[in-house]
Write an enzyme that holds these catalytic residues in place. Structure first.
Site, mmCIF file in Angstrom:
data_model
loop_
_atom_site.group_PDB
_atom_site.id
_atom_site.type_symbol
_atom_site.label_atom_id
_atom_site.label_comp_id
_atom_site.label_asym_id
_atom_site.label_seq_id
_atom_site.Cartn_x
_atom_site.Cartn_y
_atom_site.Cartn_z
ATOM 1 N N ASP A 36 -13.714 7.255 -2.339
ATOM 2 C CA ASP A 36 -12.686 7.459 -1.315
ATOM 3 C C ASP A 36 -12.899 6.535 -0.113
ATOM 4 O O ASP A 36 -13.961 6.585 0.519
ATOM 5 C CB ASP A 36 -12.754 8.928 -0.849
ATOM 6 C CG ASP A 36 -11.432 9.429 -0.328
ATOM 7 O OD1 ASP A 36 -10.461 8.658 -0.303
ATOM 8 O OD2 ASP A 36 -11.362 10.617 0.064
ATOM 9 N N ASP A 37 -11.900 5.714 0.195
ATOM 10 C CA ASP A 37 -11.953 4.852 1.396
ATOM 11 C C ASP A 37 -13.078 3.822 1.370
ATOM 12 O O ASP A 37 -13.613 3.457 2.412
ATOM 13 C CB ASP A 37 -12.124 5.705 2.679
ATOM 14 C CG ASP A 37 -10.867 6.470 3.058
ATOM 15 O OD1 ASP A 37 -10.002 6.646 2.185
ATOM 16 O OD2 ASP A 37 -10.745 6.891 4.221
ATOM 17 N N CYS A 71 -4.304 7.611 1.096
ATOM 18 C CA CYS A 71 -4.787 8.265 -0.132
ATOM 19 C C CYS A 71 -3.713 8.642 -1.145
ATOM 20 O O CYS A 71 -3.710 8.151 -2.266
ATOM 21 C CB CYS A 71 -5.560 9.538 0.211
ATOM 22 S SG CYS A 71 -7.105 9.232 1.051
ATOM 23 N N HIS A 125 -4.874 13.144 -4.972
ATOM 24 C CA HIS A 125 -4.990 13.733 -3.645
ATOM 25 C C HIS A 125 -4.577 15.195 -3.774
ATOM 26 O O HIS A 125 -3.524 15.487 -4.328
ATOM 27 C CB HIS A 125 -4.084 12.998 -2.658
ATOM 28 C CG HIS A 125 -4.303 13.444 -1.255
ATOM 29 N ND1 HIS A 125 -5.309 12.935 -0.470
ATOM 30 C CD2 HIS A 125 -3.681 14.382 -0.514
ATOM 31 C CE1 HIS A 125 -5.279 13.537 0.705
ATOM 32 N NE2 HIS A 125 -4.305 14.420 0.701
ATOM 33 N N ASP A 316 -9.387 3.945 -3.433
ATOM 34 C CA ASP A 316 -7.928 4.066 -3.224
ATOM 35 C C ASP A 316 -7.390 3.046 -2.216
ATOM 36 O O ASP A 316 -6.228 2.715 -2.228
ATOM 37 C CB ASP A 316 -7.524 5.503 -2.843
ATOM 38 C CG ASP A 316 -8.385 6.095 -1.734
ATOM 39 O OD1 ASP A 316 -9.339 5.434 -1.264
ATOM 40 O OD2 ASP A 316 -8.102 7.240 -1.326
ATOM 41 N N HIS A 317 -8.249 2.562 -1.338
ATOM 42 C CA HIS A 317 -7.881 1.510 -0.375
ATOM 43 C C HIS A 317 -9.111 1.171 0.434
ATOM 44 O O HIS A 317 -10.167 1.792 0.259
ATOM 45 C CB HIS A 317 -6.737 1.955 0.545
ATOM 46 C CG HIS A 317 -6.930 3.344 1.057
ATOM 47 N ND1 HIS A 317 -7.918 3.658 1.951
ATOM 48 C CD2 HIS A 317 -6.313 4.501 0.739
ATOM 49 C CE1 HIS A 317 -7.887 4.954 2.174
ATOM 50 N NE2 HIS A 317 -6.931 5.502 1.447
#
Ligand SMILES: *[C@@H]1O[C@H](CO)[C@@H](O)[C@H](O)[C@H]1NC(C)=O
Ligand SMILES: *[C@@H]1O[C@H](CO)[C@@H](O)[C@H](O)[C@H]1NC(C)=O
Ligand SMILES: *[C@@H]1O[C@H](CO)[C@@H](O)[C@H](O)[C@H]1NC(C)=O
Length: 510
Positions: A36-37, A71, A125, A316-317
């Site tokens: 995540d992130d 997300c 999510h 996700d990014h």
């Protein structure tokens, strides 16, 4: 399975009669690791030995980009193979099966083709955007696992040096033993994943493991701080917003600003910048949390038989660490959109690929490599309601031979805004507040972005109502700190990129 049995299976499967017990022979297992992130960490600041090992032994994409730096839209896009425009999801508040179409997801595809599919931690999510079930039962064979200690995710458990109290801080190194449940969510997820891997799996399986860190709050076992002392942390190169970048490109990083430790700094809204010492401290903790996740990934991989497993690792990014005065995601800058992407394939020689690719490409690539006879069909446009078509492309030709691979390899991303000037909801505008959409195209050398008018009820765009244009040349400015859209020398490339971007986005509005 013995040699003879294996041979018989191959023959039978080639003859289109593939008994159940033979299928696992021909179908690879799939491990899908989603962090995540996690931004693309290319600056060599920190050692991530386990992610590095995967990269060294697999196919590493050095220029992979998310479709939207948030997300839910990014995950739903990646997992359905459709753009946020096609899912009409730019916030957290709709479920594609109810509002866009009954689209098949990546895990669902494998489930419907004889796989057992498992979700551990954060894959979809949670919430409305996956119908409060992580899209179970469509996507998963078992109800998705969520670590119980996740209920403490925003709890006041961070010891604050200044106030000497337990707070909800951004920077939150902890003693794991002293946590309310004596553990942390990602540790529990690792245990659940290992549990699944150590079962006697008779069918091939897809196991998706979603680690929560380094997402805020940046909470991690405090011993990881020792691996990256503060004096080893480099500051960001361009800590201020440059004067020629349009205001609509910026966002006020409220989730960072509102944590107890940062709120105390009273940073003026929206333009105030993070104090220098705090910039370093946040960067340190982000790196430490990433090393923690890297360790968990190493432990997970020790249970995986790489010879018969496809491993995908991505995020996700990305996440801004103070570049251009920005923190967190929520933008169209490279640091927010660029992600690590490693695909490890049994029998494939390791390589690095620099051609830009998109998270959208993962789904068709896995279908292509799965050995399941299946056509990879491109979607006609965003109104294409067929359950299985792709807006991305298989990366197999690129993996086979990057030099020979022709075609349009660029990444298109987008970000919505409620206003031209950053305001309280500019980070995460709800659909009903979105007035502007920033479309961004990334080629190997350039990033080009147009922020244009967006109608949130008709879902239409107007290229003639433009609120900002950005052009960055990565050859000379990898920090995207110098907007060249008015520079005469770049006039032709600007026109070319604008045409390319518009034709690509307009396909979705036919
Ligand atoms: C959606 O697709 C799933 C899986 O193929 C199917 O079971 C379900 O009936 C479909 N729902 C609708 C409303 O068509
Ligand atoms: C979403 O969840 C609700 C409530 O559990 C259920 O009734 C509905 O059928 C689900 N939607 C789909 C498309 O399965
Ligand atoms: C798994 O299968 C092996 C061999 O078939 C067997 O020896 C072992 O006991 C099984 N383990 C479990 C937990 O069922």
């Amino acid at each position: 399975m013995g040699c003879l049995q294996y041979f018989v299976c191959i023959i039978l499967c080639l003859l289109y009669y593939c008994p159940q017990e033979c299928r696992s022979v021909t179908k690879p297992n799939i491990i899908f690791i989603l962090v995540d992130d996690l931004r693309h960490l290319s600056d060599g600041t920190i050692n991530l030995p386990n992610i590095q090992k995967l990269a060294d032994e697999g196919v590493e994409f050095k220029n992979a980009f998310a479709q939207q730096a948030l997300c839910a839209p990014s995950r739903n896009s990646m997992l359905t193979g459709r753009r946020p425009d096609s899912l009409r999801l730019y916030d957290f508040y709709n479920y594609w099966r109810d509002t866009a179409g009954n689209f098949t997801t990546l895990p669902q595809f494998f489930k419907e083709n004889g796989y057992d599919t498992y979700s551990v931690g954060k894959i979809f999510h949670p919430g409305i955007s996956s119908n409060f079930t992580d899209d179970y039962p469509y996507s998963w064979s078992e109800y998705p696992y969520h670590p119980p200690s996740e209920i403490y995710k925003d709890a006041a458990v961070c010891k604050d040096k200044f106030t000497r109290k337990l707070q909800s801080n951004l920077i939150c190194p902890v003693n794991v033993m002293h946590q309310p449940s004596g553990t942390l969510p990602d540790i529990e997820s690792l245990e659940a994943a290992v549990d699944i891997l150590s079962r006697n799996n008779s069918k091939p399986f897809l196991l998706a493991v979603g680690f929560h860190k380094p997402h805020v709050p940046i909470k991690f076992p405090k011993e990881y701080l020792e691996q990256i002392p503060l004096n080893k942390v480099k500051p960001q190169r361009h800590p201020y917003m440059s004067h020629n970048t349009p205001t609509v490109a910026f966002h006020p990083w409220t989730d960072v600003r509102h944590r107890d430790d940062i709120a105390r700094l009273n940073i003026p809204f929206p333009w105030g910048t993070m104090p220098y010492d705090w910039s370093l401290k946040i960067r340190q903790s982000y790196y430490a949390a990433t090393m923690y996740v890297d360790d968990l990934i190493g432990q997970l991989m020790s249970w995986v038989d790489r010879r018969k497993t496809i491993v995908v690792l991505t995020s996700d990014h990305g996440w801004s660490l103070g570049e251009n005065g920005l923190w967190a995601k929520y933008s169209n800058f490279d640091v927010a959109l660029k992600v690590p992407l490693i695909i490890s394939l049994p029998g494939q020689e390791p390589k690095s690929i620099h051609t830009p690719v998109e998270l959208l490409d993962i789904f068709p690539t896995l279908v292509d490599y799965s050995g399941l006879a299946h056509n990879i069909t491109n979607c006609q446009n965003s109104m294409d309601k067929s359950p299985l078509c792709f807006e991305g492309k298989s990366l197999k030709p690129l993996i086979t031979d990057e030099t020979k691979s022709v075609g349009n390899y660029f990444a298109v991303s987008q970000y919505p805004r409620p206003s031209v000037y950053p305001q309280y909801n500019s980070d995460k505008p709800r659909l009903k507040h979105i007035r502007i959409m920033g479309y961004s195209i990334r080629t190997k050398r350039y990033r080009y972005t147009e922020w244009i008018s967006f109608n949130n009820t008709l879902f239409t765009i107007d290229w003639n109502k433009c609120y900002g244009v950005e052009l960055y040349d990565h050859l000379t400015d990898r920090d995207e700190s110098n907007n060249l859209y008015l520079v005469d020398k770049y006039k032709n490339i600007k026109q070319y990129l604008s045409r390319l971007l518009r034709s690509h986005v307009n396909r979705n509005y036919n």
